[in-house]
Design an enzyme around this catalytic site. Sequence first.
Site, PDB file in Angstrom:
ATOM      1  N   THR A  37       1.631 -13.702   9.280  1.00  0.00           N
ATOM      2  CA  THR A  37       0.915 -13.493   8.137  1.00  0.00           C
ATOM      3  C   THR A  37       1.484 -13.137   6.644  1.00  0.00           C
ATOM      4  O   THR A  37       2.655 -12.523   6.846  1.00  0.00           O
ATOM      5  CB  THR A  37      -0.212 -12.478   8.266  1.00  0.00           C
ATOM      6  OG1 THR A  37       0.376 -11.188   8.091  1.00  0.00           O
ATOM      7  CG2 THR A  37      -0.958 -12.893   9.723  1.00  0.00           C
ATOM      8  N   ASP A  55      -4.737  -9.853   3.880  1.00  0.00           N
ATOM      9  CA  ASP A  55      -4.406  -8.714   3.132  1.00  0.00           C
ATOM     10  C   ASP A  55      -5.190  -7.564   4.027  1.00  0.00           C
ATOM     11  O   ASP A  55      -6.596  -7.566   4.367  1.00  0.00           O
ATOM     12  CB  ASP A  55      -5.510  -8.850   1.954  1.00  0.00           C
ATOM     13  CG  ASP A  55      -5.248  -7.404   1.078  1.00  0.00           C
ATOM     14  OD1 ASP A  55      -4.656  -6.363   1.333  1.00  0.00           O
ATOM     15  OD2 ASP A  55      -5.662  -7.441  -0.255  1.00  0.00           O
ATOM     16  N   ASN A  78       2.535  -5.137  11.734  1.00  0.00           N
ATOM     17  CA  ASN A  78       3.730  -4.985  11.245  1.00  0.00           C
ATOM     18  C   ASN A  78       3.834  -4.742   9.542  1.00  0.00           C
ATOM     19  O   ASN A  78       4.456  -4.003   9.047  1.00  0.00           O
ATOM     20  CB  ASN A  78       4.856  -6.078  11.437  1.00  0.00           C
ATOM     21  CG  ASN A  78       6.230  -6.017  10.460  1.00  0.00           C
ATOM     22  OD1 ASN A  78       6.857  -5.427  10.807  1.00  0.00           O
ATOM     23  ND2 ASN A  78       6.073  -6.901   9.352  1.00  0.00           N
ATOM     24  N   TYR A 141       4.445   7.953   2.232  1.00  0.00           N
ATOM     25  CA  TYR A 141       5.077   7.063   3.162  1.00  0.00           C
ATOM     26  C   TYR A 141       5.236   7.617   4.309  1.00  0.00           C
ATOM     27  O   TYR A 141       4.480   7.269   5.514  1.00  0.00           O
ATOM     28  CB  TYR A 141       6.224   6.200   2.609  1.00  0.00           C
ATOM     29  CG  TYR A 141       6.876   5.634   3.718  1.00  0.00           C
ATOM     30  CD1 TYR A 141       6.083   4.110   3.654  1.00  0.00           C
ATOM     31  CD2 TYR A 141       7.874   5.863   4.760  1.00  0.00           C
ATOM     32  CE1 TYR A 141       6.582   3.354   4.787  1.00  0.00           C
ATOM     33  CE2 TYR A 141       8.058   4.802   5.810  1.00  0.00           C
ATOM     34  CZ  TYR A 141       7.511   3.302   5.715  1.00  0.00           C
ATOM     35  OH  TYR A 141       8.045   2.537   6.493  1.00  0.00           O
ATOM     36  N   LYS A 145       2.850   7.226   7.892  1.00  0.00           N
ATOM     37  CA  LYS A 145       3.330   6.880   9.083  1.00  0.00           C
ATOM     38  C   LYS A 145       3.282   8.107  10.302  1.00  0.00           C
ATOM     39  O   LYS A 145       2.994   7.580  11.511  1.00  0.00           O
ATOM     40  CB  LYS A 145       4.808   6.507   9.063  1.00  0.00           C
ATOM     41  CG  LYS A 145       5.228   5.371   8.142  1.00  0.00           C
ATOM     42  CD  LYS A 145       4.582   4.305   9.014  1.00  0.00           C
ATOM     43  CE  LYS A 145       5.137   2.998   8.207  1.00  0.00           C
ATOM     44  NZ  LYS A 145       4.514   1.627   8.551  1.00  0.00           N
ATOM     45  N   THR A 176      16.172  -4.404   5.020  1.00  0.00           N
ATOM     46  CA  THR A 176      15.109  -5.443   4.460  1.00  0.00           C
ATOM     47  C   THR A 176      14.929  -4.993   3.224  1.00  0.00           C
ATOM     48  O   THR A 176      15.504  -4.109   2.385  1.00  0.00           O
ATOM     49  CB  THR A 176      13.729  -5.355   5.155  1.00  0.00           C
ATOM     50  OG1 THR A 176      13.302  -3.813   5.031  1.00  0.00           O
ATOM     51  CG2 THR A 176      14.029  -5.491   6.665  1.00  0.00           C
TER      52      THR A 176
END
Length: 233
Positions: A37, A55, A78, A141, A145, A176
């Site tokens: 996705t 989304d 993910n 962030y 998490k 990444t």
Amino acid sequence: MVAVAGRVVVVTGGQRGLGAALVEEVLARGAVKVYATSRSPAADERPRVVAAPLDVRSTASVAALAELAADAEIVFNNAGILLPGPLLTGDVEQAAETFDVNVFGPLRVARAFAPVLAANGGGALVNMHSVLSWLAGSGAYGASKAAAWSVTNSLRLELAPQRTQVVGVHAGFIDTGMVAALDRSKAKPADVAARIVDGLEAGHTEVLADDVSAAVKSALSGPVEDLTFSAAG
């Protein structure tokens, strides 16, 4: 434990970064179909890959994916975002968006796919966290998490009666686009993906995908003042 070979897999955020590496890894291990996705998915010519829109902030979008992927047996949660800024002075709307994507997004996916996984034998739900779940200093962030880690641990109990294996993954910095600007040691996405799937297939409930995560996890019993962003290497 859930073997990937012969299974139908969903990977949210599966068209770039770690998600793309996860798609490659499960294909290599014999997955018969993979739904990859993205908010705006690009076409994928691989015969076993289905590019699908998602989304995670939208309940309707998540429900549409669950309807499309009604044959799913393994779901990798993910998709996520990293928006910079301290908690005290950063943009509150950005902090709220971070939680909406990183906490409530995976929860929406879990809620939508729980009956799908149950109908298909239980399967597995794999949620991506971060070493920053345990470390102070990374703003909204890290806080998101940490919340996602707690959500996963509770989902593990709630999904146990339907025999769904729930795996929480902690990883440090991965090479990444999300952390391209950070001057830190970074793991290769393919290496992290392999460790994640190894853990899934071994029946683990938690995967420490790199040495940094293992070191920080071992420090959790120590003084909380030592659990800061600098410990991530």
